[in-house]
Design a protein around this motif. Structure first.
Motif, short mmCIF file in Angstrom:
data_model
loop_
_atom_site.label_atom_id
_atom_site.label_comp_id
_atom_site.label_asym_id
_atom_site.label_seq_id
_atom_site.Cartn_x
_atom_site.Cartn_y
_atom_site.Cartn_z
N MET A 54 0.90 -1.12 0.13
CA MET A 54 -0.07 0.03 0.00
C MET A 54 0.78 1.08 0.06
O MET A 54 0.70 1.93 1.11
N HIS A 55 1.53 1.51 -1.16
CA HIS A 55 2.22 2.78 -1.23
C HIS A 55 1.40 3.88 -1.31
O HIS A 55 0.25 3.96 -2.01
N SER A 56 1.86 4.92 -0.51
CA SER A 56 1.30 6.24 -0.71
C SER A 56 1.47 6.82 -2.08
O SER A 56 2.46 7.42 -2.43
N SER A 57 0.45 6.70 -2.89
CA SER A 57 0.70 6.98 -4.35
C SER A 57 0.43 8.70 -4.36
O SER A 57 0.37 9.42 -5.60
N LYS A 58 -0.15 9.28 -3.30
CA LYS A 58 -0.40 10.78 -3.32
C LYS A 58 0.61 11.52 -2.67
O LYS A 58 0.45 12.85 -2.76
N LEU A 59 1.70 11.02 -2.41
CA LEU A 59 2.86 11.77 -1.74
C LEU A 59 3.41 12.81 -2.69
O LEU A 59 3.62 12.53 -3.76
N GLN A 60 3.26 14.09 -2.05
CA GLN A 60 3.96 14.98 -3.08
C GLN A 60 5.15 15.75 -1.92
O GLN A 60 5.06 15.74 -0.82
N LEU A 61 6.11 16.00 -2.77
CA LEU A 61 7.32 16.53 -2.15
C LEU A 61 7.90 17.77 -2.94
O LEU A 61 7.82 17.58 -4.06
N TYR A 62 8.38 18.63 -2.21
CA TYR A 62 8.89 19.70 -2.47
C TYR A 62 10.50 19.38 -3.15
O TYR A 62 11.29 18.82 -2.20
N ASN A 63 10.57 19.57 -4.47
CA ASN A 63 11.88 19.35 -5.03
C ASN A 63 12.72 20.81 -5.23
O ASN A 63 12.24 21.58 -5.76
#
Length: 486
Positions: free
Chosen positions: A1-10
């Motif tokens: 169950m990978h968190s597919s909604k993860l957003q990260l600041y690049n």
RNA sequence: GGUCUCGUGGCCGAGCGGUUAGGCACCGGUCUGCAAAACCGUCUACUCCGGUUCGAAUCCGGACGAGACCUCCA
């Protein structure tokens, strides 16, 4: 169950991006670790604590993470004047010990601090000195590709040559033609062909305590090459996340990108993450500002900056209340606020086991739990997570007061989620008892005597016991269920 | 000097175009023999000046202020 909604600041793009690992379900992460020529201070720890939280959430989300954090134990060898400066060597001479001895000493302390602050050990903690060969090979590749030159036993990266094919400054947003004007007038750089060139290998200086053999003669590696060599060795030419403190963005990370491109033809990492600095009493932590302290001093209460000691859990909680990309101001007030807030959170979690289940639930537990994930999926927003956890605290207390209801199944779900986020993601320990084994039965006796006096309305005796305990540093709390102490 | 970031209520600190952030402190209440603690509830905001918009803390411009990097730095 990978968190597919993860957003990260690049940092590379300057915006939040959906997290897409190179290999499904797996994450490679490299974080620049400490330079062990002195004890890591609290500011260093904040960075490592933040990346620990990031590591933890990736694991929590189901990713298989390979987390590499290096230890710099080879001296950084040049300063702005082009003089050989081996900071590890200098510290060693001051203390009259060999450089490896001093590095070892500080490493032992660093490992201890990691335990105290509840940092998960990285998958690998490679040291620079154990990878001299890899660094030399990396430099050779850069030379072969024509992005470096040898001068008098030293090797320099050729930034102008590099710029013909790649963009130097892609991470920090610096432009070469502007850089020259920005850079303060520097002297004694006659070996370099161009002011922005940087050392890959530096010829040995008579005062150096660490010297290695190389194809270019005796010397030591440049500051930036160790990370390129070790990240490549353990994570490959390209991996997912490269992290470090904000102050490493330029030149260190910029030069890492240049080296990786120069040797291997690619930017090493898809996502570059930078943790912000720790301020103390409104200023960046610095020896000259007098607001410098070590991570163990705040726990022992041995720094004059604060009037009392604070538990590692409290310090960590305080840090988690600020976003990793924001500066955080640590003050007496902010720590005291964190201490109380953390106790409130902690108490409510322990209450979960004592709640009476109902036939029906009066609010949506799933919605609450989802809010935890939503917060963390938004660029690891731990402060928002904590705000949402306090919403759970409020609900738990209301259930305890009989003003809200939850079924046994919902209580169990809530408990798993809340403990998961607090302990596994935020890395905070709950319910660490501090009671002394010998003291406990004594307290039981004393409180029993006081209860006896109270039932006889002998307030003089009961208050005398209470005040006496208070004088001994023990606080007692009366409640319907009885009296507790701490 | 150059590049960049940021200015949120008493304090710390989220949010980043319309919806309560949260914690601490304060205040009110519940509980209590009293107190403390605990719990519940309430109140104090978006540096200033313009602009865009039906609507801005949130976007744009300017002023002032703070900080980071440019040199070792988490």
């Amino acid at each position: 169950m990978h968190s597919s909604k993860l957003q990260l600041y690049n940092s590379l793009s300057g915006k939040k991006e959906p997290f897409q690992p190179l290999h499904e379900g797996r994450v490679g992460m490299y974080v620049c670790g400490p330079t062990l020529y002195s004890e890591p201070h609290m500011g260093n720890m904040r960075t490592f604590i933040n990346f620990d939280m990031i590591y933890r959430y990736l694991l929590f989300s189901g990713y298989h993470v390979k987390y590499v954090r290096n230890i710099t134990d080879a001296g950084h060898i040049t300063n702005s004047l082009g003089e050989a400066v081996d900071s590890i060597g200098s510290a060693a001479r001051l203390e009259q010990v060999q450089s490896l001895e001093i590095v070892y000493k500080y490493n032992v302390k660093f490992q201890e601090l990691q335990r105290i602050y509840n940092l998960l050990p990285p998958s690998i903690e490679p040291t620079a000195t154990a990878h001299i060969q890899e660094q030399i090979e990396m430099i050779e590749k850069i030379l072969e590709n024509g992005f470096a030159y040898v001068v008098n036993g030293s090797v320099y990266f050729d930034v102008r040559k590099f710029s013909e094919k790649y963009q130097y400054g892609i991470l920090s947003g610096r432009k070469i033609d502007e850089l020259e004007e920005e850079t303060r007038a520097l002297n004694a750089q006659e070996e370099k062909q161009f002011f922005a060139d940087f050392a890959l290998w530096k010829k040995a200086h008579p005062d150096d305590m660490q010297i290695w053999r190389s194809p270019w003669g005796d010397g030591n590696p440049g500051w930036h090459i160790e990370c390129t060599a070790m990240s490549t060795k353990y994570l490959g030419n390209q991996f997912d996340i490269h992290g470090g403190g904000m102050d490493l963005k330029f030149p260190h990370h910029e030069d890492e990108i240049a080296q990786n491109c120069g040797a291997l033809g690619c930017n090493p990492a898809t996502y570059w993450m930078h943790a912000n600095m720790l301020n103390v009493n409104g200023q960046k932590m610095s020896k000259s500002f007098g607001n410098y302290f070590l991570p163990q001093e705040i726990i022992e209460g041995s720094t004059s900056l604060f009037t009392k000691p604070f538990a590692a859990n409290v310090v960590r909680f305080c840090m988690m209340q600020a976003h990793y990309r924001s500066t955080l101001d640590l003050t007496q007030d902010s720590l005291e606020a964190a201490e109380k807030g953390y106790a409130r959170l902690s108490d409510a979690l322990l209450l979960l086991d004592k709640l009476t289940p109902s036939e029906q639930s009066s609010f949506d537990v799933q919605e609450l739990i989802q809010s935890f994930y939503t917060a963390m999926d938004d660029d690891f927003n731990a402060p928002t997570l904590i705000a949402n956890l306090f919403e759970a605290v409020r609900r738990i207390n209301l259930i305890n007061d009989g003003k809200e209801q939850l079924t046994a199944a919902d209580i169990s779900e809530l408990k798993n989620a809340v403990f998961g986020f607090v302990q596994e993601v935020l890395g905070l320990q709950i319910g660490v008892a501090n009671s002394d084994a010998k003291l406990a039965p004594v307290m039981e006796l004393v409180l029993d005597l006081r209860q006896h006096a109270r039932s006889n309305k002998d307030w003089t005796t009961s208050d005398r016991i209470r005040d006496g305990l208070a004088a001994a540093g023990i606080t007692i709390k009366d409640s319907k269920e009885g009296t507790s102490w701490s």
